[in-house]
Design a protein around this motif. Structure first.
Motif, PDB file in Angstrom:
ATOM      1  N   ASP A 353      56.366  40.340  54.158  1.00 36.66           N
ATOM      2  CA  ASP A 353      56.305  40.407  55.619  1.00 36.66           C
ATOM      3  C   ASP A 353      56.173  39.051  56.311  1.00 36.66           C
ATOM      4  N   GLY A 354      56.462  37.952  55.609  1.00 35.67           N
ATOM      5  CA  GLY A 354      56.420  36.638  56.259  1.00 35.67           C
ATOM      6  C   GLY A 354      57.689  36.373  57.049  1.00 35.67           C
ATOM      7  N   ASP A 355      57.629  35.330  57.890  1.00 36.21           N
ATOM      8  CA  ASP A 355      58.789  34.968  58.717  1.00 36.21           C
ATOM      9  C   ASP A 355      59.713  33.985  58.013  1.00 36.21           C
ATOM     10  N   ASN A 356      59.171  33.216  57.073  1.00 33.48           N
ATOM     11  CA  ASN A 356      59.910  32.069  56.557  1.00 33.48           C
ATOM     12  C   ASN A 356      60.239  32.198  55.074  1.00 33.48           C
ATOM     13  N   THR A 357      61.184  31.373  54.644  1.00 35.77           N
ATOM     14  CA  THR A 357      61.576  31.378  53.237  1.00 35.77           C
ATOM     15  C   THR A 357      60.527  30.650  52.395  1.00 35.77           C
ATOM     16  N   ILE A 358      60.659  30.800  51.096  1.00 38.07           N
ATOM     17  CA  ILE A 358      59.756  30.086  50.179  1.00 38.07           C
ATOM     18  C   ILE A 358      59.850  28.589  50.463  1.00 38.07           C
ATOM     19  N   ILE A 384      54.994  49.036  55.034  1.00 35.97           N
ATOM     20  CA  ILE A 384      55.323  48.426  56.332  1.00 35.97           C
ATOM     21  C   ILE A 384      55.449  46.911  56.215  1.00 35.97           C
ATOM     22  N   ALA A 385      54.864  46.344  55.156  1.00 29.64           N
ATOM     23  CA  ALA A 385      54.956  44.889  54.978  1.00 29.64           C
ATOM     24  C   ALA A 385      56.053  44.542  53.973  1.00 29.64           C
ATOM     25  N   ASN A 386      56.966  45.493  53.707  1.00 32.41           N
ATOM     26  CA  ASN A 386      58.052  45.261  52.753  1.00 32.41           C
ATOM     27  C   ASN A 386      57.564  44.884  51.370  1.00 32.41           C
ATOM     28  N   GLY A 387      56.494  45.522  50.946  1.00 32.32           N
ATOM     29  CA  GLY A 387      55.954  45.226  49.622  1.00 32.32           C
ATOM     30  C   GLY A 387      56.964  45.491  48.514  1.00 32.32           C
ATOM     31  N   MET A 388      56.843  44.746  47.418  1.00 24.97           N
ATOM     32  CA  MET A 388      57.834  44.840  46.339  1.00 24.97           C
ATOM     33  C   MET A 388      57.268  45.614  45.146  1.00 24.97           C
ATOM     34  N   ASP A 389      58.154  46.326  44.442  1.00 26.63           N
ATOM     35  CA  ASP A 389      57.738  47.011  43.212  1.00 26.63           C
ATOM     36  C   ASP A 389      57.956  46.084  42.017  1.00 26.63           C
ATOM     37  N   ASP A 390      57.661  46.602  40.825  1.00 25.81           N
ATOM     38  CA  ASP A 390      57.745  45.748  39.634  1.00 25.81           C
ATOM     39  C   ASP A 390      59.125  45.139  39.439  1.00 25.81           C
ATOM     40  N   SER A 534      48.914  32.785  55.420  1.00 23.95           N
ATOM     41  CA  SER A 534      50.016  32.410  56.314  1.00 23.95           C
ATOM     42  C   SER A 534      51.178  33.379  56.224  1.00 23.95           C
ATOM     43  N   HIS A 535      51.649  33.809  57.381  1.00 21.12           N
ATOM     44  CA  HIS A 535      52.857  34.634  57.459  1.00 21.12           C
ATOM     45  C   HIS A 535      53.988  33.857  58.126  1.00 21.12           C
TER      46      HIS A 535
END
Ligand code: DGT
Ligand code: CA
Ligand code: CA
Ligand code: ZN
Length: 575
Positions: A353-358, A384-390, A534-535
């Protein structure tokens, strides 16, 4: 500073747009909400940015587009926002305060308005008292109870503003006073100087040859909404952000005494005055005087503390928590400082859910002098924060590894913010977590769980051995959401047994662990990490609020793992 006022308007515009039943304004809602978040966390005055480079400069900010930049311009130029005013005419509702109440979002505000005519908190309170809310479809007795609790909490917190809002505003005013050429010294005192998480009012001290022109200048600042009391040595105003601000003009020979008096909290000051009396002195905001009324000290704070037989403690410690005794024994701890911090363990990117790239996050951190960051995006339960699975994490970690190799001037650690599920298990497989340098464990759901169950849940998570850092531990939002109900003493003990680091989340609305809880946790010999969560790239600047909170909990450099260098950190987490 305009930032907070604009952010509040943007949030309200977004809320009001959600109520438009005739059109789908989802994207507009998102745009305004995003813009609000950006402006809210911006440490620089947006008016300064605008002055520097106009609309184009504003549109450089993440999430600010043409229409939101235009609205900012309009507000800076006219103090108004037509879009807001138009919507407000249609929906005369006090969104800002209503949505601060736990259990109430924009949608429920509208439902309450339509069905019960609730326009503000007072209306809501009446509706709760008459049990009108439980009759509404989709609400029920339980949510009525929750809202009732939320109202009580809202009323208790009323009037106190987040340090993250108050401090930048105080700094803007102090800077303008300094630049006016009418003053010599300017310093922010009171709770703001003590870095207290919320601030009741601002207290600014100045020295000047003539006080009238200073007060004249101060009361005419655009930040000032109206004058409450205008006097030659003390003037109180209401600021546009809804906070009052005192400016006091003092003489140079009393500057230290005034600074001391207006910084230490009341209990600290009372104790100090008693010590002065025992030594045959009198202490007040004008100085330290002997029996004959002759001034013994007053020009600096150090002079005063020294005359009272003690070392000068940092403002953050002046809360009467035992600091006077250890200052008298010349035993003050050397508190952690922002310069000690080498890295950040809680950083989100646009992989969740951040705004910026790595790369953008790494670059921003490097520019602020961090030598490493841990990328800690969300796990799958945070939908809602676009969490990732394995599976998604496998790819994400590959990408982090590729980035690690080519990153220059900064080291990248592989991590994740992993949900501690309801039963205390973790949201990712061991195999995925094994690939990480360390992990964050967080509570994001089932927040209202009972004390015993919650305590067990957290301890169980710690006992998996897969939680390196307990992130934003109590999940409170200051003035917004109560902390989870948990037996912290038991949890601290388990953290000690399982080598879990306690986070101090630096976001101004979190500051979690709080100063008080840090003070308790410290006694268990636990380690801490001060992270910005930081997001977006601008969030790294919020570190100072975490540092202030850590200092209020008396933490030293060796208590805080972000003061370790990269190699030491890697070694630390291997253990
Ligand atoms: P706040 O504004 O509620 O966030 O907290 P403070 O600490 O800024 O409190 P404030 O603004 O009422 O007073 C500013 C400073 O003045 C405070 O840090 C301590 C001092 N002070 C206030 N009232 C008294 C008092 O009755 N006696 C003494 N000795 N000091 C006081
Ligand atoms: Ca104050
Ligand atoms: Ca005050
Ligand atoms: Zn979180």
């Amino acid at each position: 500073m305009y930032n907070q006022r604009i952010a509040v308007l943007f949030y309200e515009i977004a809320d009001m747009l959600t109520l438009d039943k005739n059109a789908d304004r989802k994207f507009e809602v998102l745009a305004y909400r995003k813009a609000a978040q950006t402006i809210e966390s911006l440490q620089e005055d947006v008016a300064d940015l605008y002055k520097k480079g106009g609309l184009a400069e504003l549109m450089e900010l993440p999430g600010i587009g043409k229409s939101t930049a235009g609205a900012i311009e309009e507000f800076i130029k006219t103090g108004k926002m037509a879009k807001y005013d138009d919507l407000k005419k249609r929906y005369p509702i006090d969104f800002t305060n209503l949505t601060k109440i736990q259990g109430i979002g924009a949608k429920s505000v509208f439902r309450l308005y339509e069905s019960l005519g609730v326009k503000n908190v007072a209306d809501l309170k009446k509706a709760v008292e008459k049990h009108r809310i439980r009759e509404l479809e989709g609400f029920g007795a339980k949510s009525e109870e929750e809202i009732s609790k939320g109202i009580a909490q809202f009323e208790a917190s009323k009037g106190r503003m987040l340090l993250g809002t108050a401090l930048p505003e105080a700094e803007t005013i102090a800077k303008k006073l300094q630049k006016s050429g009418l003053v010599e010294k300017v310093i922010i005192s009171g709770s703001t100087r003590r870095m207290k998480e919320t601030v009741g009012d601002l207290d600014i001290l100045v020295t000047a040859k003539k006080s009238e022109p200073v007060m004249e200048f101060f009361t005419k600042l655009p930040e000032v909404e109206r004058i409450i009391v205008a006097g030659p040595t003390k003037t109180t105003v209401l600021l546009g952000i809804g906070l009052t601000c005192d400016v006091r003009v003092v003489e140079d020979k009393s500057f230290g005494a005034a600074l001391q008096y207006f910084t230490g909290n009341k209990d600290h000051n009372v104790k100090l005055r008693e010590i002065a009396i025992r030594k045959g002195y009198k202490l007040n905001e004008y100085g330290l005087f002997d029996r004959k009324g002759k001034s013994v000290a007053g020009r600096t704070e150090e002079e005063i503390y020294e005359a009272l037989g003690m070392d000068t403690m940092p403002p953050e410690m002046r809360e009467d928590h035992g600091e006077i005794d250890i200052a008298t024994a010349h035993n003050l701890p050397k508190l952690v400082q922002i310069e000690d911090i080498k890295g950040d363990f809680h950083v989100h990117t646009n992989h969740s859910d951040g705004d910026n790239t790595i790369a953008e996050m790494a670059d921003a951190a490097r520019r602020l002098g961090r030598s490493y960051i841990g990328i800690s995006d969300h796990s799958k339960s945070e939908r809602i924060a676009n969490g990732m699975d394995d599976k998604q994490f496998a790819k994400h970690l590959d990408e982090l590894e590729r980035f690690q190799e080519k990153a220059e001037g900064i080291k990248i650690l592989k991590s994740a913010e992993i949900d501690i599920l309801k039963d205390g298990s973790l949201d990712l497989s061991d195999k995925t977590m094994d690939r990480m340098d360390y992990t964050l464990g967080s509570i994001h759901t089932s927040l209202s769980m009972g004390r015993e169950e919650m305590t067990k849940r957290i301890i169980k998570a710690f006992e998996t051995g897969y939680v390196s850092i307990w992130a934003h531990p109590t999940d409170r939002l200051i003035n917004g959401r109560a902390p989870i109900n948990v037996d912290l003493e038991k949890v601290f003990e388990s953290a000690k047994d399982n080598n879990v680091v306690m986070e101090i989340d630096a976001l101004p609305e979190r500051l979690d662990l709080s100063d008080e809880n840090i003070f308790k946790a410290r006694k268990y010999g636990l380690k801490f990490s001060i992270d910005t969560d930081s997001h977006s790239i601008s969030n790294f600047e919020l570190l100072r609020y975490g540092i202030g909170t850590a200092r209020r909990g008396w933490l030293t450099k060796s208590d805080v793992i972000n003061t370790l260098g990269y190699d030491q950190v890697v070694k630390f987490f291997k253990k």
